[in-house]
Design an enzyme around this catalytic site. Structure first.
Site, PDB file in Angstrom:
ATOM      1  N   TYR A  66      -2.091  -0.011  10.544  1.00 17.21           N
ATOM      2  CA  TYR A  66      -2.127  -0.437   9.139  1.00 17.21           C
ATOM      3  C   TYR A  66      -0.779  -0.121   8.481  1.00 17.21           C
ATOM      4  CZ  TYR A  66      -3.751  -1.007   4.333  1.00 17.21           C
ATOM      5  OH  TYR A  66      -3.887  -1.426   3.026  1.00 17.21           O
TER       6      TYR A  66
ATOM      7  N   SER B  48       0.854  -1.200   0.000  1.00 14.58           N
ATOM      8  CA  SER B  48       0.000   0.000   0.000  1.00 14.58           C
ATOM      9  C   SER B  48       0.881   1.237   0.000  1.00 14.58           C
ATOM     10  CB  SER B  48      -0.861   0.007   1.265  1.00 14.58           C
ATOM     11  OG  SER B  48      -1.570   1.229   1.389  1.00 14.58           O
TER      12      SER B  48
END
Ligand code: NAP
Length: 237
Positions: free
Chosen positions: A146, A133
């Site tokens: 995250y 990501s």
């Protein structure tokens, strides 16, 4: 462009979103597939080996890898894509969501590579693609855990590249910005379906095209990291 016809791939998190788009795209290019997800969805691909497989369980990954290798005679590609997200300030994050992100996104990636690697090393040219990501490249607000899981994934992939390059295994992190999938749409996970930014996000198929590009490069080079973002997102420097 290198043909993928007849190659064998394992895709984790294949039942929905980016993983499903990657699996469908690979199937269209003649790749034979093992599909991992908790639901065990086969995406209606009759040739695929699909069964319920939680990436937090190494034995389930090993069993799916073994079944895929037994069916197709080897394994050439791993797309470690299974992942979960939750957004919010660090102390507001329930401990279960903290554990889930580390266990699925980071440890699930390590377990998937651990299960697949002996077979990838036997391939005449293998690829590991980790679906990381933008949160694996930059610290982002309300995404501390995250980000931790995704930085871990990117670091693991970079380090593996050193270990595996000379053995013919290419290692690539694909790092998207926002993609309009079910991801993080859930009670207390920080994204809701009516959020206006969802309308401007990329589609899962956009990411699948990048994965296809990575996998079809001639084998004299490799992409270490690819970053892609919707035009609605800033570049963050
Ligand atoms: P998604 O639509 O929610 O799909 C997640 C997939 O992972 C599903 O197939 C789900 O299947 C599977 N999964 C979740 N937990 C699992 C587990 N414990 N074991 C096995 N499979 C599991 O999410 P997505 O947007 O496609 O995300 C895919 C990857 O892209 C993730 O790693 C995510 O971090 C990354 N990413 C997403 C975005 C975004 O904005 N969407 C941006 C950058 C990166 P089951 O529920 O059937 O298990």
């Amino acid at each position: 462009m290198t043909s993928l016809e007849g190659r064998v791939a394992l895709v984790t998190g294949a039942s929905r979103g980016i993983g499903a788009a990657v699996a469908r795209s690979l199937a269209e290019h003649g790749v034979r597939l093992g599909l991992a997800s908790r639901s065990g969805d086969d995406l209606g691909l009759p040739e695929a080996v699909a069964r319920p497989c939680d990436v937090r369980e190494p034995a389930q990954l090993e069993a799916l890898v073994a079944a895929t290798v037994e069916r197709f005679g080897g394994l050439d590609i791993l797309v470690a894509n299974a992942g979960v997200g939750a957004y919010g300030s660090f102390l507001d994050l329930p401990l279960e969501q903290l554990d889930e992100m580390i266990d699925v996104n980071l440890k699930g990636t390590l377990y998937a590579v651990r299960a697949a690697l002996p077979h990838l090393l036997a391939s005449d040219g293998a690829d590991i693609v980790t679906l990381a990501s933008e949160a694996g490249r930059r610290g982002l607000p309300r995404e501390a855990v995250y980000c931790a899981s995704k930085f871990g994934q990117v670091g693991f992939t970079r380090a593996l590249d050193h270990e595996l390059r000379e053995q013919g295994v290419r290692c690539t992190s694909v790092c998207p910005g926002g993609v309009a999938t079910d991801f993080a749409l859930g009670e207390g996970r920080g994204r809701t379906p009516e959020m206006p930014e969802l309308a401007h996000m990329m589609a899962a198929e956009d990411v699948a095209e990048v994965v296809l590009f990575v996998l079809t490069r001639p084998r004299n080079h490799r992409l270490l990291e690819t970053a892609l973002r919707p035009m609605s997102e800033p570049s963050w420097g």
